[in-house]
Structure formats: C-alpha cells, structure tokens
Design a protein around this motif. Sequence first.
Motif, short mmCIF file in Angstrom:
data_model
loop_
_atom_site.label_atom_id
_atom_site.label_comp_id
_atom_site.label_asym_id
_atom_site.label_seq_id
_atom_site.Cartn_x
_atom_site.Cartn_y
_atom_site.Cartn_z
N MET A 44 15.60 71.06 -30.58
CA MET A 44 15.96 69.68 -29.69
C MET A 44 16.18 68.60 -30.51
SD MET A 44 13.83 70.26 -26.41
CE MET A 44 13.96 68.51 -25.68
N ASP A 45 16.95 67.70 -29.96
CA ASP A 45 17.01 66.27 -30.46
C ASP A 45 15.65 65.63 -30.16
OD1 ASP A 45 17.55 63.79 -31.38
OD2 ASP A 45 19.21 63.43 -30.12
N PRO A 46 14.70 65.31 -31.50
CA PRO A 46 13.60 64.39 -31.11
C PRO A 46 13.79 63.09 -30.43
CG PRO A 46 13.89 65.18 -33.52
CD PRO A 46 15.25 65.55 -32.77
N SER A 47 15.09 62.61 -30.36
CA SER A 47 15.20 61.27 -29.95
C SER A 47 15.14 61.83 -28.24
CB SER A 47 16.52 60.64 -30.33
OG SER A 47 17.53 61.37 -30.13
N MET A 48 15.42 62.73 -27.87
CA MET A 48 15.57 63.04 -26.48
C MET A 48 14.11 63.47 -26.07
SD MET A 48 18.83 62.67 -25.92
CE MET A 48 19.17 63.52 -24.29
N MET A 49 13.20 63.47 -26.76
CA MET A 49 12.03 64.03 -26.32
C MET A 49 11.12 62.69 -25.99
SD MET A 49 11.57 67.02 -28.85
CE MET A 49 10.18 68.04 -28.29
N ASP A 50 10.26 62.91 -24.70
CA ASP A 50 9.53 61.68 -24.85
C ASP A 50 8.10 62.04 -25.36
OD1 ASP A 50 7.87 59.77 -23.66
OD2 ASP A 50 7.83 60.32 -21.48
N MET A 51 7.83 61.18 -26.46
CA MET A 51 6.68 61.53 -27.09
C MET A 51 5.36 61.10 -26.64
SD MET A 51 7.49 63.69 -29.69
CE MET A 51 9.13 63.87 -30.46
N ASN A 52 5.40 60.35 -25.27
CA ASN A 52 4.07 59.87 -24.69
C ASN A 52 3.91 60.82 -23.59
OD1 ASN A 52 3.91 57.65 -26.23
ND2 ASN A 52 5.25 56.77 -25.05
N ASP A 53 4.77 61.85 -23.40
CA ASP A 53 4.56 62.76 -22.22
C ASP A 53 3.58 64.02 -22.60
OD1 ASP A 53 4.79 64.50 -20.07
OD2 ASP A 53 6.65 65.12 -20.62
N PRO A 54 2.48 64.04 -21.86
CA PRO A 54 1.51 65.13 -22.29
C PRO A 54 2.02 66.39 -22.57
CG PRO A 54 0.71 63.72 -20.48
CD PRO A 54 1.88 63.40 -20.56
N VAL A 55 3.09 66.67 -21.75
CA VAL A 55 3.89 68.15 -21.82
C VAL A 55 4.36 68.26 -23.20
CG1 VAL A 55 5.77 69.70 -21.12
CG2 VAL A 55 4.20 68.64 -19.46
N THR A 56 5.17 67.26 -23.65
CA THR A 56 5.56 67.29 -24.98
C THR A 56 4.69 67.42 -26.05
OG1 THR A 56 7.58 65.73 -24.01
CG2 THR A 56 7.40 66.07 -26.61
N GLN A 57 3.72 66.55 -25.70
CA GLN A 57 2.59 66.61 -26.87
C GLN A 57 2.01 67.88 -26.94
OE1 GLN A 57 -0.15 63.44 -25.70
NE2 GLN A 57 1.42 61.91 -26.33
N PRO B 64 -3.11 66.78 -23.51
CA PRO B 64 -2.40 67.94 -23.86
C PRO B 64 -3.25 69.27 -24.15
CG PRO B 64 -1.65 66.20 -25.22
CD PRO B 64 -2.94 65.64 -24.38
N SER B 65 -4.49 69.19 -24.63
CA SER B 65 -5.17 70.34 -24.73
C SER B 65 -5.82 70.88 -23.38
CB SER B 65 -6.43 70.04 -25.68
OG SER B 65 -6.44 69.32 -26.70
N LEU B 66 -5.62 69.97 -22.53
CA LEU B 66 -6.32 70.43 -21.17
C LEU B 66 -4.94 71.33 -20.56
CD1 LEU B 66 -8.93 70.11 -19.78
CD2 LEU B 66 -7.56 68.06 -18.41
N LEU B 67 -3.74 70.97 -20.91
CA LEU B 67 -2.56 71.53 -20.38
C LEU B 67 -2.47 73.12 -21.24
CD1 LEU B 67 0.12 68.94 -20.54
CD2 LEU B 67 -0.57 70.23 -18.60
N LEU B 68 -2.87 72.94 -22.38
CA LEU B 68 -2.69 74.08 -23.18
C LEU B 68 -3.64 75.32 -22.55
CD1 LEU B 68 -1.98 73.01 -26.73
CD2 LEU B 68 -0.43 74.27 -25.05
N MET B 69 -4.94 74.95 -22.42
CA MET B 69 -6.10 75.79 -21.81
C MET B 69 -5.64 76.15 -20.44
SD MET B 69 -10.15 74.86 -21.56
CE MET B 69 -10.02 73.41 -20.58
N GLY B 70 -5.28 75.27 -19.82
CA GLY B 70 -4.95 75.61 -18.25
C GLY B 70 -3.71 76.25 -18.20
N GLY B 71 -2.91 76.38 -18.96
CA GLY B 71 -1.54 77.07 -18.96
C GLY B 71 -1.72 78.45 -19.15
#
Lengths: 111, 183
Positions: A44-57, B64-71
């Motif tokens: 993936m292109d890193p510029s397309m990723m939202d680094m503040n999003d917990p899912v991305t993190q 993010p750690s919570l997401l990984l644990m929960g996932g």
Amino acid sequence: MNTKKILMTTALATLFVSTLSIAHDPSLHTSNKEKPNCQAMHEMDPSMMDMNDPVTQAIMKQCGKADMKEQQEDEKTACTAEHAKLGHCTLEESTNKDEGQKSKDSEHDHD
Amino acid sequence: MIKAILGAVAIALASAAAFIYSGLYPMGADDQHNKITYWVLETMRENSIARSAKDIDVPELSDPSLLLMGGADYNDMCSGCHLKPGLSENDMTIGLYPSPPNLASRLDEHGHEHRLTNEDAARRNFWIIKHGIKASGMPAWGPTHSDDRIWGMVAFLERLPELTSGQYQILTARSAESGNGHH
C-alpha cells in the motif's frame, strides 16, 4: 468431620473456579496460530494510509511484530545452513546471541 | 364481585398451567415465535439490557493494542456465530433462533436498528458479552474473561463493520502477538 467436609468442598470449588479462569487464557488459543498476511499492507501507498487511525496503527504494530519475528527466524536459519557447516556458529549459539541482544535491549529500556 | 374476580383469576391461572403442561407451544429452533411472543421477548430483552448497562463507565477504546487483543478474541470466540468480513451466513446463523446478528455488517444492515450513541452501543455490547443472553445461544463470557479483554472485544466491534477481509485477517492473527496487553 464436618469441618473436613467443608474444607474438601471449598477446595474442590476453588479448584473448579480456577480451572475455569485459566481455561480461556489467550495462550491456550495459540493452537489456532495464523500468521498475519501483511503483504497487502506492504504494497500500500503510505500516503494513502491515515496514520492517526487506530486500525492503521494496530495493523502497523501487528505487521511490525510479524516482520521482526520473521527476521529473527531467518537469522537463525541462515546461521544453521551456512555457518554451522563451517563450524562458525551453532543454532544454540544463535539462540544465545538473540537472548543476549534481548537482555541488552531490556537493560536499555530500564535506563 | 370479589368472588367473580377470584374465579376469573383462577380460570386464567388454570388455563395458563394447562397450556404450559400440554406441550403445545413449538420449541424447535426451526419454528419461529409468533409476532406477539417475539415482540414481548425482544422488548423485555432490550429494556432489561438498557437498564442494566446504563451506569457502565466506558474506557478509551481507541488504543491499537486493545483492537489487537479484541480482534484475536473475537475471531476465536464470536466469528463462528457473528461472522466476519466476506461472509454473509453460515450453518450457525441459519440454524440458530433467534439468528445471531451479523456484526461484520453495518448496523442498518444486520436486521434491526438500535439508534444508540457510540457510548450506549459500547455499554450495550460490553454488558451482552459479559453477561450473555438467556435462551439465545449467547454465552456469558464474564466468568472466564477479565473486563479488559471484554473491552478489547467491544473496541474491535466498533470498527469491525468497516474492515476489509485483509485488514480483519491481520488484526485477528495471533501468531505475531507477544501478549497483546495480557500480563
């Protein structure tokens, strides 16, 4: 006699409850091990990723860990295949080296 | 007058008892409740959960750690009934009654609407995971799982409907974990 019975019942109940509480320990789920498939993330292109999003993190964290693990395994394999034949190192030595590095890292963490 | 009321109550009780003991009510999971029974059970369930969950304090769920644990826990314990991205049904969702909601789909796609705020949805999910729901197939995970682990699943559930199959696979894989917050 009654006290003995009560003690016995309490001990059995405690044993039952403690067995239940360890029954779902996360380590017991590791039989269902599956490697994270991080290939798509690496492409993936890193510029397309939202680094503040917990899912991305969380994905970055998971794939970072997986990459590190893979690298460590690769290092061990490389030692066995090439150097062990020449007597330069052994699998045991490689493991010790990893452990030494880990303890160095943990020392560094405590500074 | 009082005699008549007592007589009516006695007849009603006797009729109810006769119905209960007759075995006439269908109990098979492949035979749906009638609309009245379904409405009574659903209304009772939703109001009971809302009342019981209203005072639960919701922690920060964006770690993010919570997401990984929960996932990882969701994948092991819940996905068999509540599905995952890319799956719309399986033997469990077809065979169970009431059918477990598809938690990988958006709220308005999984059969019913809750009209809850994010905080209320988190409280509701936490309560249901911890205590389960009687006679529905939903177990209480509270006796065997800590509140932290349950909040991990709640955090994961919040983001689950937006995940692709690839993201789901990465977030739920256990092999890369080194505890994921468990100590």
